[in-house]
Design a protein around this motif. Structure first.
Motif, short mmCIF file in Angstrom:
data_model
loop_
_atom_site.label_atom_id
_atom_site.label_comp_id
_atom_site.label_asym_id
_atom_site.label_seq_id
_atom_site.Cartn_x
_atom_site.Cartn_y
_atom_site.Cartn_z
N CYS A 1 29.23 112.12 49.48
CA CYS A 1 29.95 112.25 50.75
C CYS A 1 29.85 110.96 51.57
O CYS A 1 30.85 110.49 52.12
CB CYS A 1 29.42 113.44 51.55
SG CYS A 1 29.87 115.05 50.86
N ARG B 1 33.08 108.63 52.37
CA ARG B 1 33.38 108.43 53.79
C ARG B 1 33.48 106.94 54.11
O ARG B 1 34.42 106.49 54.76
CB ARG B 1 32.29 109.10 54.64
CG ARG B 1 32.77 109.65 55.94
CD ARG B 1 31.68 110.41 56.70
NE ARG B 1 31.37 111.70 56.10
CZ ARG B 1 30.24 111.99 55.46
NH1 ARG B 1 29.28 111.10 55.34
NH2 ARG B 1 30.05 113.18 54.95
N GLN B 2 32.49 106.17 53.61
CA GLN B 2 32.47 104.75 53.92
C GLN B 2 33.61 104.00 53.21
O GLN B 2 34.28 103.17 53.82
CB GLN B 2 31.13 104.15 53.50
CG GLN B 2 30.99 102.68 53.86
CD GLN B 2 29.62 102.13 53.49
OE1 GLN B 2 29.08 102.43 52.42
NE2 GLN B 2 29.06 101.33 54.38
N ARG C 1 27.93 105.35 58.28
CA ARG C 1 27.07 105.72 57.15
C ARG C 1 25.63 105.24 57.34
O ARG C 1 25.39 104.11 57.72
CB ARG C 1 27.63 105.13 55.86
CG ARG C 1 26.87 105.57 54.63
CD ARG C 1 27.45 105.01 53.37
NE ARG C 1 26.82 105.60 52.20
CZ ARG C 1 26.96 105.13 50.98
NH1 ARG C 1 27.73 104.07 50.76
NH2 ARG C 1 26.36 105.71 49.97
N LEU D 1 35.61 116.73 53.67
CA LEU D 1 35.76 115.32 53.33
C LEU D 1 36.97 115.10 52.43
O LEU D 1 37.76 114.18 52.65
CB LEU D 1 34.49 114.81 52.64
CG LEU D 1 34.52 113.36 52.19
CD1 LEU D 1 34.73 112.41 53.37
CD2 LEU D 1 33.23 113.04 51.45
N ASP E 1 32.57 103.05 60.69
CA ASP E 1 31.58 103.19 59.62
C ASP E 1 30.27 103.67 60.24
O ASP E 1 29.57 102.91 60.90
CB ASP E 1 31.38 101.86 58.91
CG ASP E 1 30.51 101.97 57.67
OD1 ASP E 1 29.97 103.08 57.41
OD2 ASP E 1 30.37 100.97 56.96
N LEU F 1 37.44 106.63 53.94
CA LEU F 1 37.80 106.88 55.33
C LEU F 1 37.69 105.61 56.18
O LEU F 1 38.54 105.35 57.02
CB LEU F 1 36.96 108.00 55.93
CG LEU F 1 37.02 109.36 55.22
CD1 LEU F 1 36.32 110.42 56.05
CD2 LEU F 1 38.43 109.77 54.86
N THR F 2 36.63 104.81 55.94
CA THR F 2 36.48 103.56 56.67
C THR F 2 37.28 102.44 56.01
O THR F 2 38.09 101.78 56.65
CB THR F 2 35.00 103.16 56.79
OG1 THR F 2 34.31 104.18 57.52
CG2 THR F 2 34.83 101.83 57.48
N ASP G 1 31.14 120.72 53.59
CA ASP G 1 31.22 119.29 53.91
C ASP G 1 32.06 118.55 52.88
O ASP G 1 32.87 117.68 53.23
CB ASP G 1 29.83 118.68 54.00
CG ASP G 1 29.04 119.15 55.21
OD1 ASP G 1 29.63 119.82 56.10
OD2 ASP G 1 27.83 118.85 55.27
#
Length: 173
Positions: A59, A63-64, A77, A101, A75, A67-68, A97
């Motif tokens: 995750c 995400r990093q 993370r 995500l 960011d 999404l970033t 989660d």
């Protein structure tokens, strides 16, 4: 050429979502459902993280990087926390989660343009193109999914039946 570029753009997104969202996520969920909460957070030794830590790590990485890196979100993370979390967090929370995500990943990928695949950006200190980011995430996701599946199979001596009804002994024409 423009039509071909658009077809390639759609194919890249579709294949990536297939590997992560349609294949890996269900395998992670099936694996988590085989384990008790204690087993999810059990560390086999000091050099090995738990299945729960692997899910948190996936995750954090997605995400990093997606999404970033692709989506431009901040960011936030904290990578070391993905591995130091002792648990227990319930499987249901990990699954929620992960689902949340993947919905966010789906939204970011839907907004990508063909030009963004070759644009360079820095993620986690690495200089990458958009396509490099996506390939990294798909490969990384698959790698750790395999570790999770292996942990469950080795602990539980169970066939997770991912290929039920499919003849895997077929040869290619």
């Amino acid at each position: 050429m423009n039509n071909l570029l658009q077809e390639l753009h759609v194919a890249i997104i579709g294949e990536s979502k297939k590997r992560m969202i349609e294949e890996s996520v269900p395998r992670i969920k099936a694996s988590l459902q085989q384990l008790s909460e204690a087993e999810i957070w059990q560390r086999p030794n000091e050099q090995t993280v738990s299945v729960g830590n692997l899910v948190l790590h996936l995750c954090g990485n997605v995400r990093q990087w997606i999404l970033t890196g692709l989506g431009g979100q901040p960011d936030t993370r904290q990578r070391s926390e993905e591995f130091s979390e002792p648990g227990p967090l319930p499987a249901e929370k990990l699954i929620r989660d992960l689902d949340s995500l993947m919905a966010a990943v789906d939204r970011v990928l839907a907004q990508m343009t063909p030009e963004q695949w070759v644009a360079r950006r820095t993620v986690q200190g690495f200089d990458e193109t958009g396509i490099g980011i996506l390939i990294h995430v798909v490969e990384h996701f698959s790698y750790h999914t395999g570790q999770i599946v292996y942990a469950v199979k080795s602990r539980k001596n169970v066939d997770l039946k991912f290929y039920t009804g499919i003849d895997l002994d077929q040869t290619s024409p």
